[in-house]
Design a protein around this motif. Structure first.
Motif, short mmCIF file in Angstrom:
data_model
loop_
_atom_site.label_atom_id
_atom_site.label_comp_id
_atom_site.label_asym_id
_atom_site.label_seq_id
_atom_site.Cartn_x
_atom_site.Cartn_y
_atom_site.Cartn_z
N CYS A 80 2.24 1.82 -3.43
CA CYS A 80 1.19 2.34 -4.32
C CYS A 80 0.96 3.82 -4.06
O CYS A 80 0.82 4.62 -4.99
CB CYS A 80 -0.12 1.56 -4.13
N GLU A 81 0.97 4.19 -2.78
CA GLU A 81 0.75 5.59 -2.42
C GLU A 81 1.89 6.47 -2.95
O GLU A 81 1.65 7.52 -3.54
CB GLU A 81 0.65 5.69 -0.89
N ALA B 121 0.83 -1.21 0.00
CA ALA B 121 0.00 0.00 0.00
C ALA B 121 0.87 1.26 0.00
O ALA B 121 0.57 2.23 -0.70
CB ALA B 121 -0.94 -0.01 1.21
N ALA B 122 1.95 1.24 0.78
CA ALA B 122 2.85 2.40 0.83
C ALA B 122 3.52 2.63 -0.53
O ALA B 122 3.67 3.78 -0.98
CB ALA B 122 3.91 2.19 1.92
N LEU C 282 -6.13 -1.47 -4.93
CA LEU C 282 -4.86 -0.76 -5.11
C LEU C 282 -4.38 -0.95 -6.55
O LEU C 282 -4.60 -2.01 -7.15
CB LEU C 282 -3.81 -1.28 -4.12
N THR D 54 1.53 6.70 -6.80
CA THR D 54 0.40 7.55 -7.20
C THR D 54 0.76 9.03 -7.02
O THR D 54 0.47 9.86 -7.88
CB THR D 54 -0.85 7.19 -6.35
N ALA D 55 1.43 9.33 -5.90
CA ALA D 55 1.83 10.72 -5.64
C ALA D 55 2.78 11.23 -6.72
O ALA D 55 2.86 12.43 -6.99
CB ALA D 55 2.49 10.82 -4.27
#
Ligand code: ZN
Ligand code: ZN
Length: 289
Positions: free
Chosen positions: A27-28, A24-25, A97, A31-32
């Protein structure tokens, strides 16, 4: 934009567990940085399932010093469970995700049938093909002194030749969808004066097997200080109609999606406006973004 080459673990001994939080981190972070989809592509060589069927492959090398260095490097990074890794990435994907399930498949000379049998048991979205060693010489492994020293006793042209031969066998094996860091043999900065014949063979291998080529910022972090592939090789891939993915080859969170703008600029030089994404090993064209 894609980041289709990501590792959860660095190249060193230590815990090798996949967690949903880490995916998840990643992916975050991606995305950023403007990335629409990532592929988790851990090294096949790190999993106990690979160890069971491939362990000892390094003994094919006539050099006992290189074989024992490879045995050590392999053992140091071993221990991950492929079933758990697959489960975690699929769970992340199921949660929505922007991640697909991949693997970085190394080249095992004469043993790609064994690799194919192992991989067939898993629902991979995309498989990267990588040549990280010539015989049992891990030429891109800069933390093993025996491997680094070996560069001094080899002719650059011979290294490129052996590398390209392995890449051709890997491409023809059907075990992968994307050629990762296609000119990795330049990693230490050694390059033939006129590399055209090797570039031609690399582009031909990808085109013949219907593979995409990865455009990777990882080379910018290496001694060569240049993205993979070199501009002249990138142009050959484009001329041969080979599609592209983009990648950071990050082994930790702060490298995820690194220097994507430079990759975009490189692709613009060959007029490329699309990338290739994958699901269930089936390609689709997406905008470069
Ligand atoms: Zn690699
Ligand atoms: Zn990698």
């Amino acid at each position: 934009m894609l980041d289709y080459h990501l590792h959860l673990w660095e190249h060193r001994p230590g815990p090798v567990e996949a967690t949903l939080e880490q995916v998840a981190a990643y992916c975050e972070g991606a995305t950023a940085a403007g990335v629409e989809e990532v592929a988790l592509t851990e090294h096949l060589s790190r999993f106990v399932q690979a160890d069971r069927v491939l362990k000892g492959w390094w003994d094919d090398d006539p050099s006992p010093a290189l074989a024992s260095a490879m045995e050590r490097a392999w053992g140091d990074e071993q221990g991950a469970d492929l079933d758990e890794y697959v489960e975690v990435v699929l769970a992340a994907r199921a949660e929505g995700l922007p991640v697909v399930l991949g693997l970085e498949v190394d080249h095992y000379a004469g043993r790609m049938d064994v690799v194919g049998e192992l991989l067939a048991g898993y629902p991979f979205d995309v498989l990267l093909g990588s040549v990280h060693w010539v015989g049992s010489w891990g030429f891109d492994n800069t933390s093993e002194p025996a491997f680094v020293a070996e560069w001094d006793s080899r002719r650059t042209e011979a290294v490129w030749d052996a590398y390209t031969e392995a890449l051709e066998e890997l491409a023809a094996s059907g075990a992968c969808d994307v050629l990762a860091h296609p000119d990795l043999c330049k990693i230490m900065g050694a390059r033939p004066g006129v590399p055209d014949e090797w570039y031609d063979r690399m582009a031909e291998a990808a085109a013949r097997s219907g593979l995409a080529a990865e455009v990777s910022s990882a080379g910018l972090r290496k001694p060569v200080g240049e993205a993979y592939p070199a501009p002249d090789l990138l142009a050959r891939f484009a001329a041969a109609g080979v599609p592209f993915t983009t990648a950071s080859d990050a082994h930790r969170l702060d490298h995820v999606a690194e220097r994507g703008d430079e990759l975009r600029e490189l692709l613009a030089t060959v007029g490329c406006t699309t990338l290739q994404a994958y699901r269930d090993r089936t390609p689709r064209t997406v905008p470069l973004g």
